[in-house]
Design an enzyme around this catalytic site. Structure first.
Site, PDB file in Angstrom:
ATOM      1  N   ASP A 154       5.785   3.180   3.820  1.00 31.89           N
ATOM      2  CA  ASP A 154       6.038   4.602   3.613  1.00 31.89           C
ATOM      3  C   ASP A 154       7.407   4.714   2.966  1.00 31.89           C
ATOM      4  O   ASP A 154       8.438   4.503   3.608  1.00 31.89           O
ATOM      5  CB  ASP A 154       5.985   5.352   4.950  1.00 31.89           C
ATOM      6  N   LYS A 173       7.800  15.993  -0.332  1.00 31.43           N
ATOM      7  CA  LYS A 173       9.241  15.988  -0.074  1.00 31.43           C
ATOM      8  C   LYS A 173      10.020  15.960  -1.387  1.00 31.43           C
ATOM      9  O   LYS A 173      10.127  16.955  -2.074  1.00 31.43           O
ATOM     10  CB  LYS A 173       9.605  14.798   0.788  1.00 31.43           C
ATOM     11  N   ARG A 189     -12.893  15.938  -8.652  1.00 28.81           N
ATOM     12  CA  ARG A 189     -12.408  15.230  -7.462  1.00 28.81           C
ATOM     13  C   ARG A 189     -11.762  13.897  -7.812  1.00 28.81           C
ATOM     14  O   ARG A 189     -10.910  13.393  -7.075  1.00 28.81           O
ATOM     15  CB  ARG A 189     -13.579  15.039  -6.491  1.00 28.81           C
ATOM     16  N   TYR A 226       6.672   7.615  11.401  1.00 29.71           N
ATOM     17  CA  TYR A 226       6.390   9.053  11.355  1.00 29.71           C
ATOM     18  C   TYR A 226       5.293   9.374  12.368  1.00 29.71           C
ATOM     19  O   TYR A 226       4.233   8.743  12.378  1.00 29.71           O
ATOM     20  CB  TYR A 226       5.948   9.333   9.918  1.00 29.71           C
TER      21      TYR A 226
END
Length: 394
Positions: A184, A209, A59, A112
């Site tokens: 962002d 993206k 993790r 967003y």
């Protein structure tokens, strides 16, 4: 970290690159690992002490994720990066690491939509108060900063409507008041805007993206230059269970190697299509900061080294929903989908999706968001032209 004297295109190939550690293999192996075995009690304790930086438990990262983190941090101009499972995970993990009950968050009004939803639901229920601000506020953001303001969140250009923000002015005002700035940076990727050169404290990206670039993996990144912030973010990611799959990390690293070449083609093709759209009688305005006519062009030219393939289009009032459907349903090269950044072109009707709190959206006609992929722009233009024909026929 690669030598900072190298130019970006060289660094993009060599960042996070260490064949000598993997028997000469050019790409790092894909480590499918949860448990990490330690031979002695002392080794186990040492591994636990190094869990934020070393290989301790799946993790917290593996050599595959560490190679990705090192490459993204290097290219974005940071020192540390924490990869998580999606762009939304990057946003939520960063904000949850920085905010607690009683804190105040300043959130850009053009953000967003899922980030807006996070503010209006989970963060609100945690006791964090959010105030939305006009994306073009600049240094007047100082008037909105309160004693409890801990974070100013920015996104430039904005989602769907592509307003540019004066990031240096906002960061200067925020830092004067003791607040941190989160950006962002997904639209620009690590290559087109260097957030830390402009005062940003944390940069988040939907690496799904442009970094992945092939529409086949979910990934997010959080990059910073401050060790204390890294420890807060990394600890939060571990506490709430964020873990990047080995294959996704590998696909992100693979995509990163061609990012420079792909972005140049995305930019050139998008500008060709955008300029063609400007001359269409159906179009009221193209929302693309790299166009000289765009209101944010001066800020884009000052701060950015290029443009990506994503932009918006405002159509003149008139087309009905049925006419819009006729245009979109018959497209052959453009597909409708909620992501972007891959090699393929996408289009969305965003008319009902633009949400504002403090800066009203006043356009009366339909709106579209286009992502221009790597296809020949002549073919994309022909596809759109046929679509306009169907729209007019309805």
């Amino acid at each position: 970290m690669t030598d900072t004297s190298y130019r970006t295109q060289t660094r993009i190939v060599h960042a996070g690159y260490d064949p000598t550690s993997h028997h000469g293999a050019v790409n790092p192996p894909v480590y499918h690992a949860s448990t990490i075995a330690f031979p002695t009690v002392a080794d186990l304790k040492a591994g636990q002490a190094r869990r934020l930086d070393g290989v301790y438990y799946g993790r917290y990262g593996t050599p595959t994720t560490q190679a990705l983190d090192a490459a993204v941090a290097d290219l974005e101009g940071g020192r540390w990066c924490v990869s998580v499972g999606s762009g939304m995970a990057a946003v939520s993990c960063a904000l949850m690491a920085l905010l607690k009950a009683g804190d105040h968050l300043l959130m850009v009004d053009s953000v967003y939509w899922p980030t807006r939803s996070l503010c209006d639901t989970l963060l609100r229920d945690m006791g964090v108060r959010t105030t939305y601000y006009d994306p073009q506020i600049g240094d007047d953001i100082a008037d909105l900063i309160e004693p409890q303001t801990r974070v100013v969140f920015t996104e430039s250009p904005g989602s769907l409507t592509f307003e540019m923000q004066d990031i240096p002015a906002i960061t200067a005002a925020a830092h004067t008041a003791g607040a941190l700035v989160v950006l962002d940076n997904t639209w620009a990727s690590p290559l087109l805007f260097r957030p830390f050169d402009h005062g940003v404290d944390l940069s988040v990206q939907a690496a799904t993206k442009y970094i992945v670039g092939h529409s086949d993996a979910m990934l997010g990144t959080i990059t910073m230059t401050d060790r204390a912030l890294f420890e807060r973010v990394k600890a939060m990611a571990g506490q709430i269970g964020h873990a990047v799959g080995a294959d996704e990390a590998y696909l992100g690293l693979r995509g990163l190697r061609t990012l420079g070449a792909r972005l140049r083609q995305h930019e050139a093709h998008a500008l060709t299509v955008a300029r063609w759209l400007q001359d269409r009688s159906e179009v009221a305005r193209v929302l693309h900061p790299a166009l000289p006519e765009d209101p944010g062009h001066a800020l884009w030219k000052r701060d950015f080294s290029g443009a990506s393939g994503l932009f918006g289009v405002l159509l003149k009032p008139g087309p009905t929903p049925e006419a819009m459907a006729a245009m979109l349903d018959g497209l052959r090269l453009f597909h409708m989908g909620f992501s972007w950044g891959g090699y393929e072109s996408l289009i969305l009707d965003t008319t009902a999706s633009i949400t504002r709190t403090v800066s009203p959206w006043t356009h009366d006609g339909p709106s579209l968001r286009l992502h221009i992929g790597l296809e020949d722009p002549t073919d994309l233009i022909a596809d759109l032209e046929a679509g306009f024909g169907r729209m007019g026929g309805r």
